[in-house]
Design a protein around this motif. Structure first.
Motif, short mmCIF file in Angstrom:
data_model
loop_
_atom_site.label_atom_id
_atom_site.label_comp_id
_atom_site.label_asym_id
_atom_site.label_seq_id
_atom_site.Cartn_x
_atom_site.Cartn_y
_atom_site.Cartn_z
N HIS A 45 43.05 39.93 34.00
CA HIS A 45 44.21 40.80 33.85
C HIS A 45 44.11 42.02 34.76
CE1 HIS A 45 47.38 43.18 31.84
NE2 HIS A 45 46.51 44.19 31.86
N TRP A 46 42.91 42.62 34.82
CA TRP A 46 42.76 43.88 35.54
C TRP A 46 42.62 43.71 37.05
CZ3 TRP A 46 44.46 47.56 32.83
CH2 TRP A 46 44.22 47.63 31.45
N ALA A 47 41.97 42.64 37.50
CA ALA A 47 41.72 42.48 38.94
C ALA A 47 43.00 42.52 39.77
CB ALA A 47 40.93 41.20 39.20
N PRO A 48 44.04 41.74 39.44
CA PRO A 48 45.26 41.80 40.26
C PRO A 48 45.96 43.16 40.19
CG PRO A 48 45.58 40.37 38.35
CD PRO A 48 44.13 40.69 38.40
N LYS A 49 45.90 43.82 39.04
CA LYS A 49 46.54 45.13 38.93
C LYS A 49 45.82 46.17 39.80
CE LYS A 49 47.96 46.61 34.86
NZ LYS A 49 49.43 46.64 34.99
N LEU A 50 44.50 46.13 39.80
CA LEU A 50 43.74 47.05 40.63
C LEU A 50 44.00 46.80 42.11
CD1 LEU A 50 40.41 46.93 38.60
CD2 LEU A 50 41.78 49.00 38.98
N ARG A 51 44.08 45.53 42.49
CA ARG A 51 44.34 45.21 43.89
C ARG A 51 45.74 45.64 44.30
NH1 ARG A 51 43.22 39.40 46.93
NH2 ARG A 51 43.79 40.11 49.03
N ALA A 52 46.72 45.39 43.43
CA ALA A 52 48.09 45.77 43.75
C ALA A 52 48.24 47.28 43.90
CB ALA A 52 49.04 45.25 42.67
N ALA A 53 47.45 48.03 43.12
CA ALA A 53 47.52 49.49 43.18
C ALA A 53 46.62 50.05 44.28
CB ALA A 53 47.10 50.07 41.83
N ASN A 54 45.91 49.19 44.99
CA ASN A 54 45.02 49.61 46.08
C ASN A 54 43.96 50.59 45.58
OD1 ASN A 54 44.17 49.37 48.73
ND2 ASN A 54 45.42 51.09 49.45
N VAL A 55 43.36 50.21 44.45
CA VAL A 55 42.24 50.98 43.89
C VAL A 55 40.95 50.24 44.24
CG1 VAL A 55 41.11 51.77 41.78
CG2 VAL A 55 43.60 51.92 42.00
N PRO A 56 40.01 50.85 44.95
CA PRO A 56 38.76 50.17 45.30
C PRO A 56 38.03 49.71 44.04
CG PRO A 56 39.00 52.17 46.59
CD PRO A 56 40.07 52.21 45.54
N HIS A 57 37.74 48.41 43.99
CA HIS A 57 37.15 47.84 42.79
C HIS A 57 36.36 46.59 43.17
CE1 HIS A 57 40.72 45.42 43.55
NE2 HIS A 57 40.12 44.45 42.87
N GLY A 58 35.48 46.18 42.29
CA GLY A 58 34.74 44.94 42.51
C GLY A 58 34.00 44.52 41.26
N GLN A 59 34.06 43.24 40.97
CA GLN A 59 33.32 42.71 39.83
C GLN A 59 31.83 42.86 40.08
OE1 GLN A 59 34.07 38.55 39.04
NE2 GLN A 59 32.18 38.36 37.86
#
Length: 426
Positions: free
Chosen positions: A323-337
């Motif tokens: 749920h969170w991964a696509p939202k973070l990517r769409a918002a251009n927030v640097p993230h990684g599992q």
């Protein structure tokens, strides 16, 4: 034992589509390196076309050959050795014999680069010190990789990656505040030193292209380790600030750290105010906090870290990572599992870069290969060849590089140049 079923499931390395000659084609490198820092440097040269001849002791070869995991079918080609020695040729010589040293001198006479990472004094005992080699070949680039440098009061000290992690201050900066600092699991100082050595060699080659003269190049693990402490070193030198251990939390930005979705951990790095605002507005649906006059300022968020983390922990734990991964990517927030090594090596991101493939091996059929991180459009890395067995190319080098005939090779064998087995010259 290698897991051959797992290896055979890897994609085959793609052929090199470039018609251009490799950028280092024709460069001759005499390689006296072992373990990690030296061999990784020479492997990078080999990856881009240099002819790298690895000089090894007969039979056992480089001690790194025997580091686990080792397969009984290829007992001198463990996984760590395969990682640092592809695209090279192995010449097995007994450097304690005058005949073996004479072969090396003839190689040096026509070489472009020599790289060694023996303990200080070893090359001198062989009669292969920089001054002697410069007299043999004035155009030679002579690169020494050591722990504390080849000169000064600490030149005699042995040092490995974790030792310089400790002595550079690097360990004191990593881990959690309530316990001793920790070293990195990966040999990060060895790897960084290898990259530095490669850069130094290439710089020396550029200088030689201008004036035709070789030079000595020196790279030390400690020097590299001080660089690897990052901007923390300059923070200390300018203010006296002593970097603290912060675990996975950043002392400079907030919110940055590891959070838990319903099923998986992941890292978020809010490096500036705009990223923070996108995180809270577009991902967490908290516009009130995104534009809060206090929390929208980085310095204020550092003071309110506990509050922000509590809000984020509660929100993220309510939904799975999917749920969170696509939202973070769409918002251009640097993230990684936060992945295990197995998860990382089989991830879509790694697969999309062709980073992990398989290449042929004369005994095993296939072995894994990790691609060079250097991408060049016109002169890419050459197709990877598996790291060699001890002395696999000895006769090839003697014949094709040095022009020896059978009589000369037999005489060298009789003189013990290739070592002695059970009292008989090998």
């Amino acid at each position: 034992m290698f897991d051959q079923q797992r290896i055979n499931a890897l994609p085959i390395q793609r052929p090199n589509a470039s018609a251009a000659a490799p950028v280092l084609q024709g460069l001759k490198v005499v390689d006296f390196t072992h373990f990690v820092a030296g061999p990784l440097a020479t492997m990078t040269l080999a990856d881009f076309g240099a002819d790298v001849i690895k000089i090894e002791a007969p039979v056992r070869g480089d001690d790194f050959r025997h580091y686990p995991t080792v397969d009984p079918e290829i007992p001198a080609q463990g996984g760590p050795f395969l990682w640092t020695n592809r695209n090279k040729k192995s010449l097995a010589l007994d450097l304690k014999s005058e005949a073996g040293i004479q072969v090396v001198r003839e190689l040096i006479a026509q070489a472009d680069v020599l790289v060694e990472n023996f303990s200080s004094g070893v090359m001198e005992r062989f009669g292969l010190d920089p001054e002697t080699c410069a007299r043999i070949n004035p155009k030679l680039i002579y690169c020494s990789v050591s722990a504390y440098g080849r000169e000064g009061p600490y030149a005699d000290r042995l040092g490995f990656d974790p030792i310089v992690q400790a002595e550079s201050g690097f360990i004191s900066m990593n881990g959690y505040a309530d316990r001793q600092g920790v070293r990195t699991g990966a040999a990060i100082m060895d790897t960084a030193t290898a990259m530095t050595a490669t850069n130094a060699i290439l710089l020396a080659l550029i200088a030689r292209a201008r004036d035709g003269v070789g030079q000595r190049v020196e790279v030390a693990l400690l020097d590299t380790a001080i660089l690897m402490t990052g901007f923390g070193a300059m923070q200390h030198l300018t203010t006296g600030y002593e970097p603290q251990r912060n675990g996975n939390v950043s002392p400079d930005t907030c919110p940055s750290g590891v959070f838990m979705a319903q099923d998986k951990p992941f890292y978020i790095n809010c490096g500036n105010d705009k990223i923070y605002q996108r995180l809270f507005e577009q991902v967490l649906d908290r516009s009130d906090l995104a534009h809060d006059p206090v929390l929208s300022q980085r310095v204020n968020r550092l003071r309110e870290r506990e509050l922000l983390f509590k809000i984020m922990d509660e929100a993220f734990s309510a939904q799975p990572w999917s749920h969170w991964a696509p939202k973070l990517r769409a918002a251009n927030v640097p993230h990684g599992q936060v992945k295990t090594l197995s998860e990382a090596l089989t991830s879509d991101e790694v697969r999309s870069r062709d980073l992990v493939t398989r290449i042929p091996h004369p005994v095993k059929g296939w072995i894994p290969n990790i691609a060079s991180p250097i991408r060049m459009s016109r002169t890419p890395a050459v197709a990877s060849q598996a790291a060699p067995a001890v002395g696999a190319q000895s006769e090839e080098v003697l014949r094709e590089v040095l022009g020896y005939d059978e009589e000369r090779i037999a005489a060298l064998r009789e003189a013990g140049a290739f070592g002695v087995l059970d009292g008989v010259s090998a």
